[in-house]
Design an enzyme around this catalytic site. Structure first.
Site, PDB file in Angstrom:
ATOM      1  N   ASP A  11      36.748  50.856  54.585  1.00 23.77           N
ATOM      2  CA  ASP A  11      38.020  50.184  54.301  1.00 23.77           C
ATOM      3  C   ASP A  11      38.784  51.026  53.283  1.00 23.77           C
ATOM      4  O   ASP A  11      38.189  51.633  52.383  1.00 23.77           O
ATOM      5  CB  ASP A  11      37.799  48.779  53.748  1.00 23.77           C
ATOM      6  N   MET A  24      46.037  57.501  48.983  1.00 24.16           N
ATOM      7  CA  MET A  24      44.937  56.563  49.151  1.00 24.16           C
ATOM      8  C   MET A  24      44.515  56.147  47.745  1.00 24.16           C
ATOM      9  O   MET A  24      44.143  56.984  46.925  1.00 24.16           O
ATOM     10  CB  MET A  24      43.789  57.220  49.918  1.00 24.16           C
ATOM     11  N   HIS A 173      40.654  42.500  49.255  1.00 25.29           N
ATOM     12  CA  HIS A 173      41.441  43.731  49.127  1.00 25.29           C
ATOM     13  C   HIS A 173      40.834  44.688  48.105  1.00 25.29           C
ATOM     14  O   HIS A 173      41.499  45.629  47.665  1.00 25.29           O
ATOM     15  CB  HIS A 173      42.919  43.457  48.843  1.00 25.29           C
ATOM     16  N   ASP A 178      35.692  44.616  51.149  1.00 24.65           N
ATOM     17  CA  ASP A 178      36.207  44.455  52.513  1.00 24.65           C
ATOM     18  C   ASP A 178      35.423  45.284  53.524  1.00 24.65           C
ATOM     19  O   ASP A 178      35.274  44.884  54.682  1.00 24.65           O
ATOM     20  CB  ASP A 178      37.697  44.785  52.559  1.00 24.65           C
TER      21      ASP A 178
END
Length: 197
Positions: A11, A24, A173, A178
């Protein structure tokens, strides 16, 4: 080439829609099972994991995207890991997981496109060895569900899946949380025979 695959749930949290112009922020990886072509053997997705928060690669970000993860741009700039260091460490972790399992690593995600786009771009941009999954060893859980359910991809959201397929874990999140939640969805999807006829 090993005769087994080891599945790694992934994730990503990012501060915009694409890598390069945006960064990212974090990613989580969770080893969650093996397959020998006949038998799928799930493993506890909390046992073998990798997590990193990264320094931004640009000053550009989408405030709404940052709000999703709660990871502040300024904090990551000060405290995040260098992308090259983090991506090389992640590659080494994947290689160790694969060697321990005697298997080729396969990345799984829901939906795959967003997470793979960022991870693959970062591996190709910041490491000498490139992606530990090559360019195509990945599995989209949304497509897996659509195929097993004999339904359209547009009707393959988690809200439309049977409750028994979903993990009991909350979707926080946090990329590692996740990835673990998603690993449990993967376990359930692999075992699922499809909807009643």
């Amino acid at each position: 080439m090993p005769k087994r695959e080891v599945y790694i749930s992934a994730d990503v949290e990012a501060d915009g829609p694409i890598p390069g112009p945006y960064s990212m922020q974090s990613f989580g990886l969770s080893a969650c099972g093996t397959f020998d072509g006949h038998t799928f053997t799930p493993t506890d997705p909390t046992k073998d994991t990798f997590y990193a928060e990264l320094k931004p690669i640009t000053d550009t970000y989408v405030p709404e995207a940052v709000a999703v993860s709660g990871l502040k741009h300024d904090r990551l700039a000060a405290e995040g890991r260098d992308p090259a260091e983090a991506m090389n460490a992640a590659s080494a972790w994947v290689a160790e997981v694969a060697a321990t399992a005697g298997a080729s690593p396969v990345l799984v995600a829901y939906p795959l496109g967003f997470d793979w786009m960022f991870l693959y771009w970062y591996w190709m941009r910041f490491t000498d060895t490139g992606s530990p999954f090559g360019h195509s060893r990945h599995l989209d859980l949304k497509t897996l569900y659509a195929t097993k359910a004999n339904t359209m991809v547009t009707r393959s959201t988690k809200r439309q899946m049977p409750a028994e397929l979903l993990s009991d874990r909350p979707h926080t999140h946090n990329a590692l949380d996740d990835a673990i939640e998603q690993a449990e969805l993967f376990h359930n999807l692999v075992r699922w025979a499809g909807p009643p006829k």
